[in-house]
Scaffold this active site. Structure first.
Site, short mmCIF file in Angstrom:
data_model
loop_
_atom_site.label_atom_id
_atom_site.label_comp_id
_atom_site.label_asym_id
_atom_site.label_seq_id
_atom_site.Cartn_x
_atom_site.Cartn_y
_atom_site.Cartn_z
N ASN A 62 0.86 -1.19 0.00
CA ASN A 62 0.00 0.00 0.00
C ASN A 62 0.89 1.24 0.00
O ASN A 62 1.87 1.33 0.74
CB ASN A 62 -1.01 0.00 1.15
CG ASN A 62 -0.42 -0.12 2.53
OD1 ASN A 62 0.57 -0.80 2.74
ND2 ASN A 62 -1.04 0.54 3.49
N ILE A 63 0.53 2.16 -0.87
CA ILE A 63 1.31 3.39 -1.05
C ILE A 63 0.35 4.56 -0.80
O ILE A 63 -0.57 4.79 -1.61
CB ILE A 63 1.89 3.49 -2.49
CG1 ILE A 63 2.66 2.21 -2.87
CG2 ILE A 63 2.77 4.74 -2.63
CD1 ILE A 63 3.89 1.91 -2.04
N GLU B 159 -2.98 -4.81 -2.89
CA GLU B 159 -3.39 -5.79 -3.90
C GLU B 159 -3.56 -5.15 -5.27
O GLU B 159 -3.27 -5.76 -6.30
CB GLU B 159 -4.65 -6.56 -3.48
CG GLU B 159 -5.83 -5.72 -3.04
CD GLU B 159 -5.78 -5.37 -1.55
OE1 GLU B 159 -4.79 -4.74 -1.12
OE2 GLU B 159 -6.76 -5.68 -0.84
N CYS C 266 -10.68 -4.20 0.28
CA CYS C 266 -11.71 -3.15 0.25
C CYS C 266 -12.56 -3.27 -1.02
O CYS C 266 -12.24 -4.02 -1.94
CB CYS C 266 -11.05 -1.77 0.33
SG CYS C 266 -10.33 -1.20 -1.22
N1 THU Z 1 -5.34 -1.28 2.48
C1 THU Z 1 -4.77 -2.13 1.59
O1 THU Z 1 -3.67 -1.90 1.09
N2 THU Z 1 -5.46 -3.25 1.26
C2 THU Z 1 -6.64 -3.63 1.82
O2 THU Z 1 -7.18 -4.66 1.46
C3 THU Z 1 -7.25 -2.79 2.86
C4 THU Z 1 -6.64 -1.45 3.05
C5 THU Z 1 -4.55 -0.10 2.88
C6 THU Z 1 -5.03 1.21 2.36
C7 THU Z 1 -4.46 2.17 3.39
O3 THU Z 1 -3.13 2.49 3.02
C8 THU Z 1 -4.43 1.39 4.67
O4 THU Z 1 -4.56 0.02 4.29
C9 THU Z 1 -5.51 1.75 5.65
O5 THU Z 1 -6.76 1.72 5.05
#
Ligand code: THU
Length: 134
Positions: free
Chosen positions: A43-44, A56, A89
């Protein structure tokens, strides 16, 4: 799926690459391709929060950017260090429903527990290209 442990290990490596200064919530993902490659995603985040990319989506966009398509993808792992498993999400489910096979294994893990699911289960009755038919 073969090499499930290696796929999870790579996803936990991707987690260490997360850029999450705002939420502090690190997520890692990894795609295993049928030709034996492992493509990492993290996650960025961004100060404009809505511009954040989930792990993902980072992984699946990286795979497509390298020329892979859904039929080339054997599996996806999504991992966190949270107490409970982290489900993808809504935006990621929509993206994955188009870019992964409906039954392609998706592993969710927090290092203590791992479950296998797929996008057909995570997003049934999804909107897709078929619905754009005139
Ligand atoms: N996030 C993800 O990378 N994948 C998920 O399936 C759920 C949420 C990240 C987005 C954000 O950077 C952090 O988690 C908090 O929501």
């Amino acid at each position: 799926m073969k090499d499930q442990e290696k796929l999870l290990e790579k996803a936990f490596l991707a987690l260490t690459h997360a850029y999450a200064p705002y939420s502090g919530f690190q997520v890692g993902a990894c795609i295993k391709t049928r030709d034996g490659n492992y493509i990492l995603g993290a996650n960025i985040e961004n100060a404009a929060y809505g511009s954040t990319n989930c792990a993902e989506r980072s992984a699946v966009f990286a795979a497509y950017s390298q020329g892979y398509r859904k039929e080339d993808i054997e599996g996806l792992a999504i991992v966190t260090r949270a107490q409970q498993l982290t489900p993808p999400c809504g935006a990621c489910r929509q993206v994955l429903s188009e870019l992964l096979g409906q039954e392609t294994p998706i592993l969710l893990s927090n290092g203590k527990e791992t479950v296998e699911t797929n996008i057909a289960k995570l997003l049934p009755d999804s909107f897709g290209a078929k619905d754009l038919d005139k």
